[in-house]
Design an enzyme around this catalytic site. Sequence first.
Site, mmCIF file in Angstrom:
data_model
loop_
_atom_site.group_PDB
_atom_site.id
_atom_site.type_symbol
_atom_site.label_atom_id
_atom_site.label_comp_id
_atom_site.label_asym_id
_atom_site.label_seq_id
_atom_site.Cartn_x
_atom_site.Cartn_y
_atom_site.Cartn_z
ATOM 1 N N TRP A 52 0.852 -1.199 0.012
ATOM 2 C CA TRP A 52 0.074 0.058 0.152
ATOM 3 C C TRP A 52 0.848 1.275 0.022
ATOM 4 O O TRP A 52 0.383 2.357 -0.060
ATOM 5 C CB TRP A 52 -1.073 -0.109 1.128
ATOM 6 N N ALA A 53 2.203 1.065 0.229
ATOM 7 C CA ALA A 53 3.065 2.379 0.302
ATOM 8 C C ALA A 53 2.783 3.168 -0.993
ATOM 9 O O ALA A 53 3.185 2.429 -2.147
ATOM 10 C CB ALA A 53 4.469 1.999 0.686
ATOM 11 N N GLU A 57 8.996 14.971 0.302
ATOM 12 C CA GLU A 57 8.121 14.772 1.516
ATOM 13 C C GLU A 57 8.527 15.671 2.578
ATOM 14 O O GLU A 57 9.495 16.233 2.632
ATOM 15 C CB GLU A 57 8.093 13.270 1.761
ATOM 16 N N HIS A 95 -0.999 9.900 9.926
ATOM 17 C CA HIS A 95 -0.713 10.598 8.519
ATOM 18 C C HIS A 95 -1.729 11.714 8.529
ATOM 19 O O HIS A 95 -2.885 11.416 8.731
ATOM 20 C CB HIS A 95 -0.893 9.618 7.525
ATOM 21 N N ARG A 125 5.668 15.245 9.920
ATOM 22 C CA ARG A 125 4.125 14.611 9.940
ATOM 23 C C ARG A 125 3.386 15.062 11.152
ATOM 24 O O ARG A 125 2.447 15.252 11.338
ATOM 25 C CB ARG A 125 4.171 13.367 9.806
ATOM 26 N N HIS A 171 -1.146 5.741 11.092
ATOM 27 C CA HIS A 171 -0.504 5.298 9.907
ATOM 28 C C HIS A 171 0.770 4.343 10.211
ATOM 29 O O HIS A 171 1.004 3.428 9.401
ATOM 30 C CB HIS A 171 0.249 6.752 9.059
ATOM 31 N N GLU A 212 8.715 -2.571 10.353
ATOM 32 C CA GLU A 212 7.609 -1.946 11.183
ATOM 33 C C GLU A 212 7.433 -2.442 12.570
ATOM 34 O O GLU A 212 7.423 -1.806 13.745
ATOM 35 C CB GLU A 212 6.320 -1.556 10.442
ATOM 36 N N ARG A 222 8.872 9.491 12.812
ATOM 37 C CA ARG A 222 9.444 8.838 11.484
ATOM 38 C C ARG A 222 9.520 9.928 10.519
ATOM 39 O O ARG A 222 8.600 10.679 10.368
ATOM 40 C CB ARG A 222 8.946 7.598 11.033
#
Length: 549
Positions: free
Chosen positions: A43-44, A111, A247, A293, A354, A378, A389
Amino acid sequence: MESDVLVLGSGIAGLMLALDCAERGADVLVLTKRRADDSNTNWAQGGIAAVFDPADSFARHGRDTLRCGAGLSDPEVVRQVVAEAPERVRELEALGVEFTRTTRGFALGREGGHSGRRIVHAKDFTGRAIEQALLARVRAHRRIRLVEDQLALDLILDSRMGDPRPSRGTPGRVERCWGAYVMDGRVGVPSAGRIRPVTAKVTVLATGGCGKVYLYTTNPDVATGDGIAMAYRAGAAVENLEFVQFHPTCLYHPEAKSLLLTEALRGEGAVLRTLDGERFMPRVHPMAELAPRDVVALAIDRELKRRGETHVTLDISHLSPARVRARFPNVYASLRRFGLDLTREPIPVVPAAHYMCGGVKATLAGRTSLRGLLALGEVASTRLHGANRLASNSLLEALVGAHHGAGEAWRLVRRTPRTPQAERWRAQGTHPPLETVVFDHNWDAVRRLMWDLVGIVRSDQRLLYAERLLALLREEIELDYVRLRLSRDLVELRNIALVGGLIVECARRRGESRGLHFNLDHPRRDRRYEGRITVLRRPPVSTRTLFRR
Ligand code: SIN
């Protein structure tokens, strides 16, 4: 079932380690809970952070990682991971992953928290490109067997082995892990529904994260924290679990479940606005939408609470539609299914759970406090991420970990002459549940209370309340676990309830705000917690009681 190396999980960490170990000569069994591509890796969207731009440097990537980690990242781990990143990315490419390239090399995205462009990606489906390439390699390897629909329940320890052992039951004795008890969820095979011991010289937890502990998450359904729960029950140390990353931009739509809008959108210029159109991030942080984030998620949460609104919007409609569609084909197509057009309108978004920055305490090579057990990706806490992170450092950590973990696993395999026989799982005296309404209720109760009381903003009172509620729920769930015939629902429920409890315990021990842990009663960083990692270990109990019967 027996093998040299048992890998639980089929994301990037598990598959890379499996390939490496098999190349060295080990027989590897990869068990995965549902379909092989049901993983967070698949899914990343974003990519892998690595220094390829000549204007960039390892020192800068390291500095960004440490700044994000808010004083809890280990500088030596950071240095090593960052320095190895380019080599590991090239290895992935050699295995068949097609990253997006320009004439000058990898196309590098940007990012949050990064001081420059350094995200190697495959458009906006990097994880899928990696997963498919690795699965093809794994399926073709004669030394690797991959079996789907296998749910690991608990680790097999010395005290569960059939061999009489002099040290069996000795208080304080360090246990060794010899595999796992696994429920076969396939239909139409003789072992369907049975729980079997699967033994191995080395067991590798590559089970991913625990987003399903929360009501809203970007994670797939399989992310129920099984690895952390099994390791903790077996007596391994777990740590840093208060640092759950939310997220900032998950789609807000009544029919959508877990649809992430990659941070790379903000990297390419997308902005966040409140419903009246105000762009709020520039007044919150000098990096605005590209702040780390924790800052962005907290700012959104504040705006929502202040205005009593349900969501904010993410807007990239000022860029050329062709450019947006070419760079983000996956997000564009996913949103079209909900009648939304990324190129024309602001998209409703909310933060969602997330990534777990903490996990099973492990070295970069995956070594845990339990002999014979490695943890990678993870599920592991290597102290790379610290209190928060840095975006796209997670696939990277898994890659570097798998590389070193394979060496570690192979050494253990060669040092272990044989795997002893494990006791069979005993299910006598259990009965099928009369109804499942209680499970359904408890699933919802755990996830909702974690969202409401242990989310982006916490307080002492909320944490205490969560602790009490979870204790009650866990007591009931444990009773069901002993009395009832096991199902995947019950096993996963037991795991999310335990992991939720461990998150709360870690959060209650940190009387400050740092990184992803924000507590209204202690709103600032406190020097007394500088460098202090919260480590939890199950108090020594007779290992017999860790298991059902
Ligand atoms: C994203 O694409 O925004 C996720 C990347 C990450 O979690 O590192």
